[in-house]
Design an enzyme around this catalytic site. Sequence first.
Site, PDB file in Angstrom:
ATOM      1  N   SER A  64     -92.904 -72.276 -18.878  1.00  0.00           N
ATOM      2  CA  SER A  64     -93.128 -70.951 -19.481  1.00  0.00           C
ATOM      3  C   SER A  64     -94.583 -70.661 -19.797  1.00  0.00           C
ATOM      4  O   SER A  64     -94.923 -69.511 -20.104  1.00  0.00           O
ATOM      5  CB  SER A  64     -92.321 -70.819 -20.769  1.00  0.00           C
ATOM      6  OG  SER A  64     -91.020 -70.410 -20.470  1.00  0.00           O
ATOM      7  N   LYS A  67     -96.156 -67.886 -18.001  1.00  0.00           N
ATOM      8  CA  LYS A  67     -95.835 -66.470 -18.271  1.00  0.00           C
ATOM      9  C   LYS A  67     -97.052 -65.635 -18.680  1.00  0.00           C
ATOM     10  O   LYS A  67     -97.250 -64.541 -18.145  1.00  0.00           O
ATOM     11  CB  LYS A  67     -94.722 -66.383 -19.312  1.00  0.00           C
ATOM     12  CG  LYS A  67     -93.382 -66.923 -18.794  1.00  0.00           C
ATOM     13  CD  LYS A  67     -92.346 -67.022 -19.916  1.00  0.00           C
ATOM     14  CE  LYS A  67     -91.020 -67.575 -19.411  1.00  0.00           C
ATOM     15  NZ  LYS A  67     -90.067 -67.794 -20.494  1.00  0.00           N
ATOM     16  N   TYR A 188     -90.194 -66.922  -9.188  1.00  0.00           N
ATOM     17  CA  TYR A 188     -90.450 -67.209 -10.601  1.00  0.00           C
ATOM     18  C   TYR A 188     -90.321 -68.718 -10.874  1.00  0.00           C
ATOM     19  O   TYR A 188     -91.126 -69.311 -11.596  1.00  0.00           O
ATOM     20  CB  TYR A 188     -89.474 -66.400 -11.473  1.00  0.00           C
ATOM     21  CG  TYR A 188     -89.358 -66.899 -12.878  1.00  0.00           C
ATOM     22  CD1 TYR A 188     -90.365 -66.659 -13.812  1.00  0.00           C
ATOM     23  CD2 TYR A 188     -88.248 -67.647 -13.286  1.00  0.00           C
ATOM     24  CE1 TYR A 188     -90.267 -67.141 -15.113  1.00  0.00           C
ATOM     25  CE2 TYR A 188     -88.138 -68.129 -14.578  1.00  0.00           C
ATOM     26  CZ  TYR A 188     -89.147 -67.870 -15.490  1.00  0.00           C
ATOM     27  OH  TYR A 188     -89.045 -68.370 -16.762  1.00  0.00           O
ATOM     28  N   TYR A 240     -91.321 -68.603 -28.565  1.00  0.00           N
ATOM     29  CA  TYR A 240     -89.870 -68.369 -28.582  1.00  0.00           C
ATOM     30  C   TYR A 240     -89.450 -67.745 -29.904  1.00  0.00           C
ATOM     31  O   TYR A 240     -90.166 -66.921 -30.474  1.00  0.00           O
ATOM     32  CB  TYR A 240     -89.121 -69.678 -28.306  1.00  0.00           C
ATOM     33  CG  TYR A 240     -89.548 -70.356 -27.027  1.00  0.00           C
ATOM     34  CD1 TYR A 240     -89.506 -69.678 -25.818  1.00  0.00           C
ATOM     35  CD2 TYR A 240     -90.007 -71.659 -27.018  1.00  0.00           C
ATOM     36  CE1 TYR A 240     -89.889 -70.296 -24.642  1.00  0.00           C
ATOM     37  CE2 TYR A 240     -90.393 -72.287 -25.848  1.00  0.00           C
ATOM     38  CZ  TYR A 240     -90.330 -71.594 -24.662  1.00  0.00           C
ATOM     39  OH  TYR A 240     -90.718 -72.193 -23.508  1.00  0.00           O
ATOM     40  N   VAL A 258     -90.919 -75.649 -21.456  1.00  0.00           N
ATOM     41  CA  VAL A 258     -89.868 -76.640 -21.687  1.00  0.00           C
ATOM     42  C   VAL A 258     -90.188 -78.030 -21.126  1.00  0.00           C
ATOM     43  O   VAL A 258     -89.517 -78.988 -21.474  1.00  0.00           O
ATOM     44  CB  VAL A 258     -88.492 -76.220 -21.147  1.00  0.00           C
ATOM     45  CG1 VAL A 258     -87.893 -75.115 -21.976  1.00  0.00           C
ATOM     46  CG2 VAL A 258     -88.561 -75.852 -19.690  1.00  0.00           C
TER      47      VAL A 258
HETATM   48  N1  GLU Z   1     -88.499 -72.301 -15.784  1.00  0.00           N
HETATM   49  C1  GLU Z   1     -87.946 -72.272 -17.108  1.00  0.00           C
HETATM   50  C2  GLU Z   1     -86.832 -71.274 -17.216  1.00  0.00           C
HETATM   51  O1  GLU Z   1     -86.962 -70.195 -16.777  1.00  0.00           O
HETATM   52  C3  GLU Z   1     -89.009 -71.996 -18.099  1.00  0.00           C
HETATM   53  C4  GLU Z   1     -88.491 -71.976 -19.494  1.00  0.00           C
HETATM   54  C5  GLU Z   1     -89.493 -72.400 -20.515  1.00  0.00           C
HETATM   55  O2  GLU Z   1     -90.423 -73.140 -20.260  1.00  0.00           O
HETATM   56  O3  GLU Z   1     -89.291 -71.959 -21.646  1.00  0.00           O
HETATM   57  O4  GLU Z   1     -85.772 -71.549 -17.724  1.00  0.00           O
END
Ligand code: GLU
Length: 409
Positions: A64, A67, A188, A240, A258
């Site tokens: 993430s 992002k 993604y 989050y 994550v």
């Molecule tokens: N590729 C992960 C997902 O989309 C990233 C989630 C994350 O790092 O919070 O579930």
Amino acid sequence: MKSPVPDYLREVLDSLADNSDGAVADYIPDLKNANPDVFGIAVTTVDGRTHAVGDDETEFSIQSISKPFAYAAALTDRGFDAVANTVGVEPSGEAFNELSLEGESRRPKNPMINAGAIATHSLLGGSVDERVTKAVDFFSTLAGRRLSIDESVCRSEMDTADRNLAIAHMLRNYGIIDDEAHSIVEGYTSQCSINVTVRDLAVMGATLANAGVHPATGDQVVSRAVARQTLSVMAGAGMYDAAGHWLTRVGIPAKSGVAGGLLGALPGQAGVGVFSPRLDSHGNSVRGVKVFERLSDDMGLHLMEAEPYGSSVLRDIRVVDGELRVELQGVIQFTGAENILDALENDDSGAGTVVVDVSRVDRLSDVGRRMVLEGMRRLALDDRTVALIDPDGVLPDPDLGDGRFPEIR
Ligand code: GLU
């Protein structure tokens, strides 16, 4: 002398080495195989110096933390309005993979949750390959080295990507994305599988912290406006459903992933990267969060704890040989310029000539420059002779209006 900064980072690392709280993410099967004990910290200042301790060369998937950078790329390519039509900027307070959209517009609430990140990825445009290449190229420029995708993590996530596919179908149903859902999630997921080290994260974060200028190359990688927008969204929604707690407790715009990575970017100061795979119940790296708490407390890095530096830009103001000499220093922004104008307004020396000396000024912000020039213009309107000492040209084109310029000393 050896800088104490690496020693300090080492002490922080050692003090948390025994903390084995939390658990590695397991919803992406491949992440279960991560060595939970790996731990690294890197800090890159906006001047381009990196200090790193622990496992600073270990690669892990960015997840993430991709992002904010994909968001910055989309803002750069598409412009603010087009991006705002697709994704909002409101903290959601929800888990990262919530199937959530804003009430009327049906936009995802922000680009830091999966719904918003999947929509943002689609804005990179083109085929899966083109979108992924764009992400890899852009992230590589930011990191200052060629990055690559962990294909095994990527495949493993794609095998279990039902929830993200559901989100993508929902987005397509509401016309937020046009592309086929599977192709967007594929791209993604590849974007999330780009491998980085804590050193990469620190320098990528430092670029955002440095108003978009890469601290090592000096290149303007993203505009000042894009860097500001990205950091703002990170501050509000980067952690989050713990984003509010994070902003108050740590006060550094951040994004976690994550795989256990954690990126922080403190405007005007530094980028920070931490990697430790065990996560708390919010999905944030347990030791990563603790590192940031320590840095924020020990180093006074909380965003809301800025130093009052206004008065420090006025180094001296006094009459020398019948002239009023105004010596300025440091970085002049709004409050500093206001301070200078106040001193000029209250000057009762009656000196006919005012000499503004900016030889010790590092930089003037746009507003700082305009305010200082306006002060000089008003002095000239009061029939005072205005002179400028500016050996380094920090105040270029000092036009006082009506074609008048200060006497250059
Ligand atoms: N590729 C992960 C997902 O989309 C990233 C989630 C994350 O790092 O919070 O579930």
